[in-house]
Design a protein around this motif. Structure first.
Motif, PDB file in Angstrom:
ATOM      1  N   UNK A 147      -9.060  27.361  -8.126  1.00  0.00           N
ATOM      2  CA  UNK A 147      -8.865  27.526  -6.689  1.00  0.00           C
ATOM      3  C   UNK A 147      -8.808  29.021  -6.362  1.00  0.00           C
ATOM      4  N   UNK A 148      -8.895  29.351  -5.085  1.00  0.00           N
ATOM      5  CA  UNK A 148      -8.745  30.742  -4.662  1.00  0.00           C
ATOM      6  C   UNK A 148      -7.399  31.279  -5.141  1.00  0.00           C
ATOM      7  N   UNK A 157     -21.173  31.287   7.624  1.00  0.00           N
ATOM      8  CA  UNK A 157     -20.152  31.189   6.568  1.00  0.00           C
ATOM      9  C   UNK A 157     -20.767  31.181   5.168  1.00  0.00           C
ATOM     10  N   UNK A 158     -20.143  31.952   4.297  1.00  0.00           N
ATOM     11  CA  UNK A 158     -20.548  31.950   2.879  1.00  0.00           C
ATOM     12  C   UNK A 158     -19.381  31.351   2.089  1.00  0.00           C
ATOM     13  N   UNK A 159     -19.668  30.265   1.355  1.00  0.00           N
ATOM     14  CA  UNK A 159     -18.597  29.596   0.611  1.00  0.00           C
ATOM     15  C   UNK A 159     -18.325  30.389  -0.671  1.00  0.00           C
ATOM     16  N   UNK A 160     -17.071  30.783  -0.860  1.00  0.00           N
ATOM     17  CA  UNK A 160     -16.727  31.609  -2.024  1.00  0.00           C
ATOM     18  C   UNK A 160     -16.057  30.800  -3.144  1.00  0.00           C
ATOM     19  N   UNK A 161     -15.256  29.843  -2.751  1.00  0.00           N
ATOM     20  CA  UNK A 161     -14.522  29.028  -3.740  1.00  0.00           C
ATOM     21  C   UNK A 161     -14.537  27.585  -3.267  1.00  0.00           C
ATOM     22  N   UNK A 162     -14.601  26.655  -4.219  1.00  0.00           N
ATOM     23  CA  UNK A 162     -14.358  25.259  -3.865  1.00  0.00           C
ATOM     24  C   UNK A 162     -13.665  24.548  -5.010  1.00  0.00           C
ATOM     25  N   UNK A 163     -12.814  23.592  -4.652  1.00  0.00           N
ATOM     26  CA  UNK A 163     -12.060  22.862  -5.664  1.00  0.00           C
ATOM     27  C   UNK A 163     -11.561  21.546  -5.066  1.00  0.00           C
ATOM     28  N   UNK A 164     -11.022  20.695  -5.910  1.00  0.00           N
ATOM     29  CA  UNK A 164     -10.376  19.483  -5.398  1.00  0.00           C
ATOM     30  C   UNK A 164      -8.901  19.522  -5.766  1.00  0.00           C
ATOM     31  N   UNK A 223      -4.371  10.584  -4.035  1.00  0.00           N
ATOM     32  CA  UNK A 223      -5.459  10.888  -3.107  1.00  0.00           C
ATOM     33  C   UNK A 223      -6.026  12.260  -3.472  1.00  0.00           C
ATOM     34  N   UNK A 224      -7.347  12.376  -3.413  1.00  0.00           N
ATOM     35  CA  UNK A 224      -8.005  13.656  -3.734  1.00  0.00           C
ATOM     36  C   UNK A 224      -8.564  14.272  -2.452  1.00  0.00           C
ATOM     37  N   UNK A 225      -8.380  15.570  -2.291  1.00  0.00           N
ATOM     38  CA  UNK A 225      -8.961  16.284  -1.135  1.00  0.00           C
ATOM     39  C   UNK A 225      -9.916  17.351  -1.651  1.00  0.00           C
ATOM     40  N   UNK A 226     -10.883  17.683  -0.825  1.00  0.00           N
ATOM     41  CA  UNK A 226     -11.799  18.787  -1.126  1.00  0.00           C
ATOM     42  C   UNK A 226     -11.310  20.043  -0.412  1.00  0.00           C
ATOM     43  N   UNK A 227     -11.458  21.184  -1.075  1.00  0.00           N
ATOM     44  CA  UNK A 227     -10.996  22.435  -0.475  1.00  0.00           C
ATOM     45  C   UNK A 227     -12.056  23.502  -0.649  1.00  0.00           C
ATOM     46  N   UNK A 228     -12.181  24.399   0.320  1.00  0.00           N
ATOM     47  CA  UNK A 228     -13.047  25.557   0.126  1.00  0.00           C
ATOM     48  C   UNK A 228     -12.567  26.762   0.908  1.00  0.00           C
ATOM     49  N   UNK A 229     -12.873  27.940   0.335  1.00  0.00           N
ATOM     50  CA  UNK A 229     -12.572  29.210   0.992  1.00  0.00           C
ATOM     51  C   UNK A 229     -13.908  29.858   1.321  1.00  0.00           C
TER      52      UNK A 229
END
Ligand code: FES
Length: 494
Positions: free
Chosen positions: A3-4, A315-322, A244-250
């Motif tokens: 993650x970030x 937007x430029x996606x820099x990080x993504x995680x669950x 429950x799983x969530x998606x995340x991005x910075x």
């Protein structure tokens, strides 16, 4: 995927792996914010050992929104209706106190964790949603006058929306905060061990023996702070929660961002906040939850990215995680004794995605229980409560796939063979009348596992987007080659 928050602290000190037997008063299993906050308080007067299977704050605590708020979505109308006004008032008060308490720890201990006061909003731009927001405001007014405001414009770049606003909430970097707590624990002579996975817990006379492979920790009291308790019986938490799983991005959106922290009321629920990354404002978006283990037909990362780029086209996606969270059936966390039948073991779980204030509440309740002091919020979160479950939707949510998974695992043999698995995909196939879990890498390398969860034996499903084996029963996750990633399954797949 890091993650970030984890990435920002990846060069922080490593704590040692356990290499000898230890005797201690208190052993805390789990080095996330609940374990570290509990360790922070208890290490002032007790000897404390914290065992973390990976790196501290590597799991749920390093993957959340970093929003510290008592505004837990649209929660208080539900709480008043299900548990009464006094109960809802105390729940709100406990969470407000936790915000203040976290702020005072940060100030007193001089923890640099990008803490900032911020307003929190739940927003909607549908007629039904706005009516619900008005009702929620009325409900909150009944338990705390002036606590919230109804606003009919917000700074998010979406079609005109209204929101319920809580002032004076906060945000921070949860991993920096975790390392700050860890530092305090070490200064109090507490011990923290990383890469030290607990493999067994046994009761020996009036103490507990906690096994980390060949090493043993003998403790008077044990705290289970592993997000999902890994002891099944007699607590039976696996019957009282699902994951429950969530998606995340910075993202770097390359334009001005907004003030405030936001969460949508309408589906899909998405949470937004900004991060100040050394002077640069970044966007954090988290959402598109699904019940872990339920087959995903659309990529949640793509859906979240579409939402972000619709709002911010450059937007430029820099990080993504669950991130994975435990959802209790009545939506109230379980904090306190693990079971009436097992003394001196404490638990904190079922945080329903609002784990930052709750980690502090849990730490205070457990600290008070261990030190024999009263805690006015203990009854609200009582972990051994037996009240009938009023939240029928969540009961259905939990039971549906469990039943299906058990039936499937007993009777159905797949028709496909290993040859039919495409590159980059995983699935259960038939080999010599047996079920085998197969993942074929992009280069054609084949990894096989027994697709049976090491927690309680449910059949696993392969998530082709995350490349993980997931359990529909209680949400364990395993890597494509079978390594246990997310509890309650702690053993690797065969
Ligand atoms: Fe419980 Fe898989 S997580 S059986």
């Amino acid at each position: 995927m890091n993650s970030f928050w984890n990435e920002s602290e990846k060069n922080k000190i490593n704590f040692p792996k356990i290499k000898n037997n230890i005797e201690t008063s208190i052993c805390i299993i789990g080095g996330g914010l609940t374990g570290l906050s509990t360790g922070y308080y208890l290490s002032k007067e007790n000897d404390v050992v914290i065992l973390e299977k990976d790196k501290i704050c590597a799991s749920t605590s390093g993957k959340n929104t970093g929003k510290i708020t008592s505004q837990h979505g649209m929660f208080y109308k539900y709480l008043i209706e299900s548990n009464g006004k006094d109960f809802a008032k105390k729940y709100l008060e406990a969470n407000e106190n936790a915000i203040d308490e976290i702020e005072s720890i940060i100030k007193n201990e001089k923890i640099e964790c990008d803490f900032e006061k911020e307003n929190a909003y739940v927003f909607s731009n549908t007629e039904n949603g706005i009516n619900q927001i008005r009702d929620e405001k009325k409900a909150i007014e009944k338990i705390k006058k002036g606590k919230c405001k109804f606003v009919d414009n917000i700074e998010l770049p979406i079609p005109k929306a209204s929101a319920i606003k809580f002032e004076n909430q906060a945000k921070f970097n949860p991993v920096k905060y975790g390392y700050g707590l860890a530092n305090c624990i070490i200064n109090n002579n507490g011990k923290i061990f990383e890469n030290s996975k607990v493999t067994d817990i046994n009761k020996i006379e009036n103490k507990y023996e906690i096994c980390v492979n060949e090493y043993k920790i003998i403790a008077d009291k044990v705290v289970l702070a592993t997000r999902y308790p890994t002891i099944n019986i007699p607590g039976y938490y696996f019957m009282k929660m699902y994951q429950s799983t969530s998606y995340a991005m910075v993202a770097d959106v390359k334009e001005d961002l907004f003030n405030g922290m936001y969460i949508s009321l309408d589906m899909p629920i998405i949470s937004f906040r900004t991060i100040n990354d050394n002077g640069k404002q970044l966007l954090l978006a988290v959402g598109y939850d699904y019940k872990t283990g339920v087959e995903q037909t659309v990529n949640g990362y793509s859906k979240l990215e579409d939402t972000v780029t619709k709002m911010y086209p450059k937007a430029e996606i820099l990080y993504k995680w669950t991130a994975e969270d435990c959802i209790s059936l009545d939506k109230i966390p379980y904090i306190g004794e693990y079971s009436n039948l097992m003394k001196n073991i404490y638990v904190a779980t079922g945080f329903n995605k609002w784990g930052l204030t709750t980690s502090n509440i849990a730490a205070n309740i457990i600290k008070d229980k261990i030190q024999g002091e009263e805690n006015e919020y203990e009854e609200i979160f009582k972990s051994t409560r037996l009240e009938p479950i009023k939240n029928k939707d969540e009961v259905k949510n939990m039971l549906k796939e469990v039943k299906e998974s058990i039936i499937l695992s007993k009777f159905k043999l797949p028709k496909e063979s290993i040859d039919e698995v495409e590159k980059g995909q995983g699935k259960i196939v038939q080999v010599n009348n047996n079920k085998v879990g197969v993942y074929k890498s992009e280069t054609g390398e084949i990894f096989t596992v027994k697709p049976v969860c090491t927690h309680l034996g449910c059949e696993l499903y392969f998530n082709n987007y995350d490349k993980t084996w997931e359990c529909p029963c209680h949400g364990s996750k395993f890597s494509y080659d079978g390594k246990a990633l997310e509890v309650p399954g702690i053993k690797d797949l065969e």
